[in-house]
Scaffold this motif. Sequence first.
Motif, PDB file in Angstrom:
ATOM      1  N   LEU A   1      -5.161 -11.266   9.149  1.00  0.00           N
ATOM      2  CA  LEU A   1      -4.384 -10.061   9.454  1.00  0.00           C
ATOM      3  C   LEU A   1      -5.296  -8.838   9.583  1.00  0.00           C
ATOM      4  O   LEU A   1      -5.079  -7.976  10.443  1.00  0.00           O
ATOM      5  N   SER A   2      -6.322  -8.772   8.733  1.00  0.00           N
ATOM      6  CA  SER A   2      -7.266  -7.649   8.783  1.00  0.00           C
ATOM      7  C   SER A   2      -8.000  -7.630  10.115  1.00  0.00           C
ATOM      8  O   SER A   2      -8.246  -6.565  10.689  1.00  0.00           O
TER       9      SER A   2
ATOM     10  N   PHE B   1      -5.396  -6.802  13.120  1.00  0.00           N
ATOM     11  CA  PHE B   1      -5.037  -5.387  13.172  1.00  0.00           C
ATOM     12  C   PHE B   1      -6.260  -4.466  13.140  1.00  0.00           C
ATOM     13  O   PHE B   1      -6.117  -3.245  13.084  1.00  0.00           O
ATOM     14  N   ASN B   2      -7.449  -5.077  13.174  1.00  0.00           N
ATOM     15  CA  ASN B   2      -8.698  -4.323  13.279  1.00  0.00           C
ATOM     16  C   ASN B   2      -8.816  -3.228  12.218  1.00  0.00           C
ATOM     17  O   ASN B   2      -9.092  -2.062  12.529  1.00  0.00           O
ATOM     18  N   LEU B   3      -8.595  -3.609  10.963  1.00  0.00           N
ATOM     19  CA  LEU B   3      -8.710  -2.651   9.869  1.00  0.00           C
ATOM     20  C   LEU B   3     -10.173  -2.262   9.653  1.00  0.00           C
ATOM     21  O   LEU B   3     -11.076  -3.064   9.892  1.00  0.00           O
ATOM     22  N   ASP B   4     -10.397  -1.033   9.187  1.00  0.00           N
ATOM     23  CA  ASP B   4     -11.777  -0.627   8.917  1.00  0.00           C
ATOM     24  C   ASP B   4     -12.269  -1.390   7.684  1.00  0.00           C
ATOM     25  O   ASP B   4     -11.473  -1.941   6.916  1.00  0.00           O
TER      26      ASP B   4
ATOM     27  N   SER C   1      -2.493   9.141   4.922  1.00  0.00           N
ATOM     28  CA  SER C   1      -3.376   9.280   6.084  1.00  0.00           C
ATOM     29  C   SER C   1      -3.622   7.961   6.808  1.00  0.00           C
ATOM     30  O   SER C   1      -4.051   7.945   7.966  1.00  0.00           O
ATOM     31  N   THR C   2      -3.365   6.823   6.138  1.00  0.00           N
ATOM     32  CA  THR C   2      -3.624   5.534   6.775  1.00  0.00           C
ATOM     33  C   THR C   2      -2.558   5.188   7.814  1.00  0.00           C
ATOM     34  O   THR C   2      -2.749   4.293   8.627  1.00  0.00           O
ATOM     35  N   GLY C   3      -1.454   5.896   7.767  1.00  0.00           N
ATOM     36  CA  GLY C   3      -0.394   5.625   8.720  1.00  0.00           C
ATOM     37  C   GLY C   3       0.358   4.351   8.381  1.00  0.00           C
ATOM     38  O   GLY C   3       0.263   3.830   7.267  1.00  0.00           O
ATOM     39  N   ALA C   4       1.085   3.833   9.366  1.00  0.00           N
ATOM     40  CA  ALA C   4       1.945   2.676   9.111  1.00  0.00           C
ATOM     41  C   ALA C   4       1.189   1.354   9.151  1.00  0.00           C
ATOM     42  O   ALA C   4       1.684   0.340   8.653  1.00  0.00           O
ATOM     43  N   LEU C   5      -0.026   1.362   9.700  1.00  0.00           N
ATOM     44  CA  LEU C   5      -0.753   0.117   9.942  1.00  0.00           C
ATOM     45  C   LEU C   5      -0.983  -0.695   8.679  1.00  0.00           C
ATOM     46  O   LEU C   5      -0.675  -1.892   8.622  1.00  0.00           O
ATOM     47  N   VAL C   6      -1.523  -0.064   7.633  1.00  0.00           N
ATOM     48  CA  VAL C   6      -1.822  -0.805   6.413  1.00  0.00           C
ATOM     49  C   VAL C   6      -0.543  -1.269   5.721  1.00  0.00           C
ATOM     50  O   VAL C   6      -0.512  -2.338   5.100  1.00  0.00           O
ATOM     51  N   PHE C   7       0.541  -0.496   5.872  1.00  0.00           N
ATOM     52  CA  PHE C   7       1.833  -0.919   5.322  1.00  0.00           C
ATOM     53  C   PHE C   7       2.291  -2.204   6.008  1.00  0.00           C
ATOM     54  O   PHE C   7       2.782  -3.128   5.352  1.00  0.00           O
ATOM     55  N   VAL C   8       2.140  -2.261   7.323  1.00  0.00           N
ATOM     56  CA  VAL C   8       2.541  -3.445   8.098  1.00  0.00           C
ATOM     57  C   VAL C   8       1.745  -4.669   7.657  1.00  0.00           C
ATOM     58  O   VAL C   8       2.305  -5.758   7.460  1.00  0.00           O
ATOM     59  N   VAL C   9       0.433  -4.498   7.491  1.00  0.00           N
ATOM     60  CA  VAL C   9      -0.431  -5.611   7.081  1.00  0.00           C
ATOM     61  C   VAL C   9      -0.038  -6.126   5.699  1.00  0.00           C
ATOM     62  O   VAL C   9       0.079  -7.338   5.487  1.00  0.00           O
ATOM     63  N   VAL C  10       0.175  -5.213   4.762  1.00  0.00           N
ATOM     64  CA  VAL C  10       0.541  -5.599   3.391  1.00  0.00           C
ATOM     65  C   VAL C  10       1.883  -6.333   3.372  1.00  0.00           C
ATOM     66  O   VAL C  10       2.026  -7.365   2.703  1.00  0.00           O
ATOM     67  N   ILE C  11       2.857  -5.809   4.090  1.00  0.00           N
ATOM     68  CA  ILE C  11       4.187  -6.430   4.124  1.00  0.00           C
ATOM     69  C   ILE C  11       4.126  -7.815   4.778  1.00  0.00           C
ATOM     70  O   ILE C  11       4.729  -8.775   4.277  1.00  0.00           O
ATOM     71  N   LEU C  12       3.390  -7.927   5.894  1.00  0.00           N
ATOM     72  CA  LEU C  12       3.247  -9.220   6.566  1.00  0.00           C
ATOM     73  C   LEU C  12       2.541 -10.234   5.667  1.00  0.00           C
ATOM     74  O   LEU C  12       2.944 -11.399   5.591  1.00  0.00           O
ATOM     75  N   HIS C  13       1.505  -9.784   5.001  1.00  0.00           N
ATOM     76  CA  HIS C  13       0.745 -10.656   4.106  1.00  0.00           C
ATOM     77  C   HIS C  13       1.646 -11.234   3.021  1.00  0.00           C
ATOM     78  O   HIS C  13       1.635 -12.446   2.758  1.00  0.00           O
TER      79      HIS C  13
ATOM     80  N   ALA D   1      -2.601  -0.677  -4.053  1.00  0.00           N
ATOM     81  CA  ALA D   1      -1.593   0.298  -4.489  1.00  0.00           C
ATOM     82  C   ALA D   1      -0.282   0.082  -3.746  1.00  0.00           C
ATOM     83  O   ALA D   1       0.803   0.109  -4.339  1.00  0.00           O
ATOM     84  N   ILE D   2      -0.384  -0.149  -2.445  1.00  0.00           N
ATOM     85  CA  ILE D   2       0.821  -0.371  -1.634  1.00  0.00           C
ATOM     86  C   ILE D   2       1.486  -1.689  -2.013  1.00  0.00           C
ATOM     87  O   ILE D   2       2.708  -1.778  -2.136  1.00  0.00           O
ATOM     88  N   PHE D   3       0.657  -2.720  -2.206  1.00  0.00           N
ATOM     89  CA  PHE D   3       1.199  -4.021  -2.581  1.00  0.00           C
ATOM     90  C   PHE D   3       1.889  -3.958  -3.932  1.00  0.00           C
ATOM     91  O   PHE D   3       2.906  -4.617  -4.161  1.00  0.00           O
ATOM     92  N   SER D   4       1.339  -3.144  -4.848  1.00  0.00           N
ATOM     93  CA  SER D   4       1.936  -3.001  -6.189  1.00  0.00           C
ATOM     94  C   SER D   4       3.381  -2.541  -6.099  1.00  0.00           C
ATOM     95  O   SER D   4       4.237  -2.940  -6.896  1.00  0.00           O
ATOM     96  N   VAL D   5       3.631  -1.689  -5.120  1.00  0.00           N
ATOM     97  CA  VAL D   5       4.986  -1.182  -4.920  1.00  0.00           C
ATOM     98  C   VAL D   5       5.831  -2.198  -4.160  1.00  0.00           C
ATOM     99  O   VAL D   5       6.934  -2.566  -4.580  1.00  0.00           O
ATOM    100  N   TRP D   6       5.284  -2.681  -3.042  1.00  0.00           N
ATOM    101  CA  TRP D   6       6.063  -3.519  -2.141  1.00  0.00           C
ATOM    102  C   TRP D   6       6.489  -4.856  -2.747  1.00  0.00           C
ATOM    103  O   TRP D   6       7.627  -5.287  -2.587  1.00  0.00           O
ATOM    104  N   HIS D   7       5.584  -5.545  -3.459  1.00  0.00           N
ATOM    105  CA  HIS D   7       5.927  -6.896  -3.904  1.00  0.00           C
ATOM    106  C   HIS D   7       7.034  -6.887  -4.957  1.00  0.00           C
ATOM    107  O   HIS D   7       7.755  -7.876  -5.105  1.00  0.00           O
ATOM    108  N   ASN D   8       7.179  -5.811  -5.691  1.00  0.00           N
ATOM    109  CA  ASN D   8       8.302  -5.710  -6.636  1.00  0.00           C
ATOM    110  C   ASN D   8       9.630  -5.565  -5.898  1.00  0.00           C
ATOM    111  O   ASN D   8      10.657  -6.085  -6.335  1.00  0.00           O
ATOM    112  N   ILE D   9       9.594  -4.853  -4.776  1.00  0.00           N
ATOM    113  CA  ILE D   9      10.796  -4.682  -3.958  1.00  0.00           C
ATOM    114  C   ILE D   9      11.139  -5.993  -3.247  1.00  0.00           C
ATOM    115  O   ILE D   9      12.271  -6.471  -3.296  1.00  0.00           O
ATOM    116  N   SER D  10      10.123  -6.593  -2.592  1.00  0.00           N
ATOM    117  CA  SER D  10      10.353  -7.833  -1.847  1.00  0.00           C
ATOM    118  C   SER D  10      10.757  -8.972  -2.788  1.00  0.00           C
ATOM    119  O   SER D  10      11.578  -9.818  -2.433  1.00  0.00           O
ATOM    120  N   GLY D  11      10.185  -8.976  -4.000  1.00  0.00           N
ATOM    121  CA  GLY D  11      10.520 -10.022  -4.965  1.00  0.00           C
ATOM    122  C   GLY D  11      11.983  -9.967  -5.373  1.00  0.00           C
ATOM    123  O   GLY D  11      12.651 -11.004  -5.477  1.00  0.00           O
TER     124      GLY D  11
END
Length: 325
Positions: free
Chosen positions: A89-90, A93-96, A221-233, A289-299
């Motif tokens: 995924l990285s 989506f060509n992540l830095d 500042s990272t925009g939606a891209l890293v959110f998309v990668v984390v959620i897809l992962h 940090a984003i995954f810490s939030v998201w995986h509790n919601i998705s779970g």
Amino acid sequence: MNFLEKLSNFFGRFMAVIVLVIAALALFVPASSLWIKTSWVNYLLMIVMFGMGLTLKIEDFKLVFTRPKDILLGCLAQFTVMPLLAFALSKIFNLDPALMAGVVLVGTCPGGTSSNVITYLSKGDVALSVGMTSVNTLLAPILTPAITYLLLRTTVQVDILAMFLSIVKVVIVPIALGFIINKFFGKFTQKIVKILPMISVIAICMIVATVVSHNASKILSTGALVFVVVILHNCLGYACGFGLGKALKLNPSKTKALSVEIGMQNSGLATSLAGTAFQGLAMATVPGAIFSVWHNISGAILANVYNRWDSKEAETAEASVETKE
């Protein structure tokens, strides 16, 4: 104690909502959580790991010997599917390099205590979940740094020794201490265990608040891209675990446990390790940090989906019986 137990049940039941509210507050009003120092993250994580240790018994570790195939399957999937998904995924989506390092590190970390909670809420095989989490956590000091290095050695420099020592200090020691206390003071720990969900949720919320508030500007500042990668992962991990369980014809209870265990990572550990292993790459802490939030919601959402799956199967079984009659 009854009041604390009810309060603890409330925290466990509405964990996703509580974490989401805390995360949103920390993101949009960082000053509300800046009083929590980043140096506290490891100690808060150690509290959660210690709590997990208090719930473990010798019988849980016997699973390694009585159900080796199930445990081995979970370990192999955990340390192959998620790291490779993170890396792919990285690249797609060509992540830095910094963000890629953070995403891959999330993928190479073992499952956390949240996977056991979500498996329970999903009516999955909790014993199998605890067994996989325990073994994966014990293997993490070796496999997490090794796999991270193999995937990122041409992209960033990984401090393997620092990562190894951090996992031992933050994960292995607290779990072992909790296990020993539970072994010798079982009656006392049985009372404490009932309020552990509240303590764990508070600790997780503080970790999320700390990481998000101190990285609020970076996350925005990272925009939606890293959110998309984390959620897809995360979601692809759930799907791969579910598909693997179905392909191997595991029963629904085991399939749920495998799905949750593979899809949910110890993102708090990943965030902590990112600051140690990738010094100079501050953005590497953002995916965790984003995954810490998201995986509790998705779970929490996944648990509801799996419970509906049970209901539909029960209805189908009843309809089949009525048809035969």
